[in-house]
Write a protein that holds these residues in place. Structure first.
Motif, short mmCIF file in Angstrom:
data_model
loop_
_atom_site.label_atom_id
_atom_site.label_comp_id
_atom_site.label_asym_id
_atom_site.label_seq_id
_atom_site.Cartn_x
_atom_site.Cartn_y
_atom_site.Cartn_z
N PHE A 1 3.64 -8.53 13.02
CA PHE A 1 2.31 -8.56 12.43
C PHE A 1 1.97 -7.22 11.78
N LYS A 2 2.26 -6.13 12.48
CA LYS A 2 1.97 -4.81 11.92
C LYS A 2 2.77 -4.56 10.65
N ASP A 3 4.03 -4.98 10.63
CA ASP A 3 4.85 -4.82 9.43
C ASP A 3 4.28 -5.64 8.27
N PHE A 4 3.77 -6.84 8.56
CA PHE A 4 3.16 -7.67 7.52
C PHE A 4 1.94 -6.94 6.94
N CYS A 5 1.13 -6.36 7.80
CA CYS A 5 -0.04 -5.62 7.33
C CYS A 5 0.37 -4.44 6.46
N ARG A 6 1.40 -3.72 6.88
CA ARG A 6 1.85 -2.57 6.09
C ARG A 6 2.36 -2.99 4.72
N ARG A 7 3.03 -4.12 4.65
CA ARG A 7 3.59 -4.58 3.37
C ARG A 7 2.50 -4.89 2.35
N HIS A 8 1.35 -5.29 2.84
CA HIS A 8 0.34 -5.81 1.92
C HIS A 8 -0.94 -4.98 1.86
N GLU A 9 -1.02 -3.89 2.62
CA GLU A 9 -2.29 -3.16 2.70
C GLU A 9 -2.73 -2.59 1.36
N ASN A 10 -1.79 -2.25 0.48
CA ASN A 10 -2.17 -1.56 -0.75
C ASN A 10 -2.85 -2.47 -1.77
N HIS A 11 -2.68 -3.79 -1.65
CA HIS A 11 -3.38 -4.66 -2.58
C HIS A 11 -4.45 -5.51 -1.88
N LEU A 12 -4.76 -5.13 -0.63
CA LEU A 12 -5.86 -5.78 0.09
C LEU A 12 -6.89 -4.73 0.46
N ASP A 13 -8.04 -5.19 0.93
CA ASP A 13 -8.97 -4.26 1.54
C ASP A 13 -8.29 -3.69 2.78
N ASN A 14 -8.03 -2.38 2.77
CA ASN A 14 -7.26 -1.78 3.86
C ASN A 14 -8.12 -0.95 4.80
N SER A 15 -9.42 -1.29 4.87
CA SER A 15 -10.34 -0.51 5.70
C SER A 15 -9.88 -0.41 7.14
#
Length: 238
Positions: free
Chosen positions: A14-28
């Motif tokens: 799950f954490k890796d999934f978040c890291r992969r996509h944080e730059n084009h999502l709201d990463n607050s």
């Protein structure tokens, strides 16, 4: 559809999934420190969606005390690599039993994320408000105040919390999504929350009466920009 709850076994995925996509999502709430502090349990209900054995979608809510006071909760992440509204609806349905404490769920969608916006709108969300992030270089600013009857001073913990709360709540009373009043306890917690910069809360006084507040916090910044100082509250009634 293969959905699974967040657990010790899939937490790293799950954490890796978040890291992969944080730059084009709201990463607050997707910074490395946020992910490190993520705990399993009722405060962070999370489901993952797998395709061919890989995590390709995730939905994660945050149940913090402030949002629950307003019967709301926000998403840490709600995203699928496949723009399929059925996947979003399946994840939302899987989280629904955990949503009994709240009336509304919300998330921020970055401008230009058309596929994500289309999927969440088709899943029952509505556009509540539009926010803009303005970035300024750290150039000198004038230190003058409007007149001799006005001054800006650092908030004193143990003394000024009530003044901060009164001004902040007046400012946000009609702002969609932020109407839940802050409390003195919320301000007390800012002194050691690791987010508010030391000495980073100020009061504007006019003839000795607090009429405005400023609060600055740490922000990891967008990719390539480095850390920033965020003005997360700036308001004056005058």
């Amino acid at each position: 559809m293969l959905l699974e709850r967040l657990n010790e076994t899939n937490l790293a995925e799950f954490k890796d999934f978040c890291r992969r996509h944080e730059n084009h999502l709201d990463n607050s709430w997707l910074s490395e420190s946020d992910l490190e502090e993520l705990t399993l349990g009722d405060e962070n209900p999370t489901v993952l969606f797998r395709t061919d054995g890989h995590v390709t979608a995730a939905a994660s809510l945050m149940f913090n005390e402030y949002h629950l006071r307003g019967h709301r909760t926000r998403f840490r992440i709600l995203y699928s690599e496949m723009p399929d509204p059925a996947i979003y609806r399946a994840m939302l349905d899987a989280l629904r039993p955990a949503g009994g404490l709240v009336d509304h769920w919300f998330l921020f969608v970055k401008d230009g994320s058309d596929a994500l916006m289309a999927c969440v709108l088709e899943s029952g969300f509505r556009l509540e408000r539009v926010s803009h992030c303005l970035v300024r270089e750290a150039m000198p600013v004038p230190d003058e105040v409007p007149d001799e009857k006005t001054r800006i001073r650092t908030l004193q913990f143990g003394k000024d919390e009530a003044a901060y709360v009164a001004i902040r709540n007046a400012a946000f009373a009609s702002l969609l999504g932020s109407q839940t009043p802050a409390t003195v306890a919320d301000v007390v917690a800012m002194e050691h929350d690791g987010e508010t910069l030391p000495g980073g809360i100020f009061l504007l006084e006019a003839e000795g009466v607090p009429v405005g507040v400023v609060r600055v916090t740490r922000d990891p910044g967008e990719e390539g920009e480095g850390p920033m100082m965020e003005i997360c509250l700036l308001y004056t009634s005058r």
